[in-house]
Scaffold this motif. Sequence first.
Motif, mmCIF file in Angstrom:
data_model
loop_
_atom_site.group_PDB
_atom_site.id
_atom_site.type_symbol
_atom_site.label_atom_id
_atom_site.label_comp_id
_atom_site.label_asym_id
_atom_site.label_seq_id
_atom_site.Cartn_x
_atom_site.Cartn_y
_atom_site.Cartn_z
ATOM 1 N N THR A 46 0.804 -1.230 0.000
ATOM 2 C CA THR A 46 0.000 0.000 0.000
ATOM 3 C C THR A 46 0.834 1.275 0.000
ATOM 4 O O THR A 46 0.345 2.338 -0.405
ATOM 5 C CB THR A 46 -0.948 0.025 1.218
ATOM 6 N N ASN A 47 2.083 1.196 0.427
ATOM 7 C CA ASN A 47 2.920 2.396 0.455
ATOM 8 C C ASN A 47 3.330 2.862 -0.935
ATOM 9 O O ASN A 47 3.969 3.907 -1.079
ATOM 10 C CB ASN A 47 4.176 2.164 1.296
ATOM 11 N N ALA A 48 2.974 2.099 -1.970
ATOM 12 C CA ALA A 48 3.320 2.485 -3.335
ATOM 13 C C ALA A 48 2.167 3.168 -4.060
ATOM 14 O O ALA A 48 2.317 3.540 -5.232
ATOM 15 C CB ALA A 48 3.759 1.250 -4.128
ATOM 16 N N LYS A 49 1.034 3.357 -3.398
ATOM 17 C CA LYS A 49 -0.106 4.009 -4.049
ATOM 18 C C LYS A 49 0.256 5.411 -4.522
ATOM 19 O O LYS A 49 0.926 6.171 -3.806
ATOM 20 C CB LYS A 49 -1.280 4.118 -3.089
ATOM 21 N N THR A 87 5.833 -7.022 -3.007
ATOM 22 C CA THR A 87 6.844 -6.855 -1.964
ATOM 23 C C THR A 87 7.670 -8.117 -1.813
ATOM 24 O O THR A 87 7.282 -9.199 -2.261
ATOM 25 C CB THR A 87 6.172 -6.546 -0.613
ATOM 26 N N ASN A 100 7.314 -3.351 1.950
ATOM 27 C CA ASN A 100 6.369 -2.232 1.962
ATOM 28 C C ASN A 100 6.898 -1.062 2.779
ATOM 29 O O ASN A 100 6.729 0.101 2.414
ATOM 30 C CB ASN A 100 5.023 -2.686 2.531
ATOM 31 N N GLY A 101 7.590 -1.370 3.874
ATOM 32 C CA GLY A 101 8.060 -0.312 4.743
ATOM 33 C C GLY A 101 9.268 0.425 4.215
ATOM 34 O O GLY A 101 9.374 1.649 4.360
ATOM 35 N N PRO A 156 8.133 2.815 -0.660
ATOM 36 C CA PRO A 156 8.147 4.288 -0.738
ATOM 37 C C PRO A 156 9.195 4.820 -1.718
ATOM 38 O O PRO A 156 8.988 5.863 -2.353
ATOM 39 C CB PRO A 156 8.457 4.716 0.698
ATOM 40 N N LYS A 203 7.840 4.288 -5.200
ATOM 41 C CA LYS A 203 6.795 5.296 -5.440
ATOM 42 C C LYS A 203 7.402 6.596 -5.941
ATOM 43 O O LYS A 203 6.873 7.233 -6.877
ATOM 44 C CB LYS A 203 6.005 5.541 -4.154
#
Length: 483
Positions: A406-409, A419, A467-468, A472, A475
């Motif tokens: 979700t951190n790549a939205k 991931t 993800n952590g 990012p 992204k």
Amino acid sequence: MNRTVRRASVVILALVLALLGRVTWVQVVEGQALAEDDKNRRNAIEQYGHPFGDIIVGGKPVTGSSEVNSGDLKYKRTYTDGSLYSAVTGYSSQVRGSTQLEGIYTDVLDGKDDRLKNPLNLVTGEHTKPGNVITTIDPKVQKAGYSALGDKKGAAVAIDPDNGEILGLVSTPSYDPSKISGSDESDTAHWNKLSADEEKPMLNRALRQPVPPGSTFKLVVAAAALEDGLYSSVDERTDSPDPYTLKGSSTVLKNESASAPCENASIRTALRYSCNTVFAKMATELGADKVREQAEKFGFNNEKQDVPVRAYTSLYPKKMDSAQTGLSGIGQYEVTATPLQMAMVSQAIAHNGKLVDPHMVSKVQDSGGSTLQSYEDGDAEEVMSEDTASQLRSAMGTVVNEGTGTNAKIPGMTVGGKTGTAQHGVDNSGTPYAWFTSYAKNSEGKQVAVAVVVEDSDAARAEVSGNGLAAPIAKKLMSAALG
């Protein structure tokens, strides 16, 4: 003439003939090799006797030439934002030679390439004006990746899926090639410092550091399963117990989250929650040969992956038992991949199943701007069907919208990803590698594929995740590429 004089004359004649023969041999047979020998000082004097051509990024040179005040080497290489672009340019040193683009295109950049010469140069012996190397690197993407990685040890690669152009190639920690391009004491001291640095700042991690890809490799296994017909769609339920005992062993494989719905999960759900049990069982059912065949279509086991800098081989093992094959299905055992390789996986998925050869040089030009060599869109090869690619894009979208990525939205863009957290070291004692591979598409239809690996950071071991840490960063590269 007495016998003694005659014998002496014969000996002297033989020595003269031997000397003439040796001189002829050196000049005719060994002459070219001696002329090209790295220890031949004349080569260095000629190479560094004139200003160089340049490596161009975004229409501007990121290299230059500086006149040296003393010695017989008149010029040395300079670099603009050297640390930012060192993974692209490599270095050119008066003492230690050249690497990467500097090394591959040495003859163009120092004017020795025959394609640069004209009849007047041949008559007058005048030094030929050097040419330039035009890269595909987008400075916005490069800066975004370098800034996002920051003090972390890792790498990032961004590729245009439609034409194979490498838009960003970042490796950290980095180094400034300007500080080792000369031959004085400060250059030697800086070289010794870099060589002794345990963090290996001169290692190009984006191309030449294959590490376990962890769960990002599950995309390869999913592609193999869909292409083989083991499952008809990403939404068909699999036959997957939770936990799963690796076939032929007593090793029980569990999932990261005990509450994740991994038992008999579909490929979509298994990617969303990154279910180890599903993909280990899937790889075992397919067998190592079928997984290897799909992996090799993506570029694994290719010993000649040139972009044009040669990347280290990403490995899918050729001899494994059933338990090892199961572990390979989750990107462990002896599976390794470079960030370039995992970007290529997302690249092919984004490009409807066709993999376009990645490359970071678009043109080689002479001093007047005429093209000597052009690297247009790379050759495309179908590695999976359009339907398989479409289904994987959909499942990767679920990972980003609802799952572990979700951190790549990115608002206003379609983003899909996967991931990975890869164990390594003796008894998995090393800090896990955090991975993220993804694609993004904006409203105008422009796309980008990205892979990021973070080898080490200041995060606690329990907090290391794709993800952590990696998502990012991906992204930021995707945002920079698509605006």
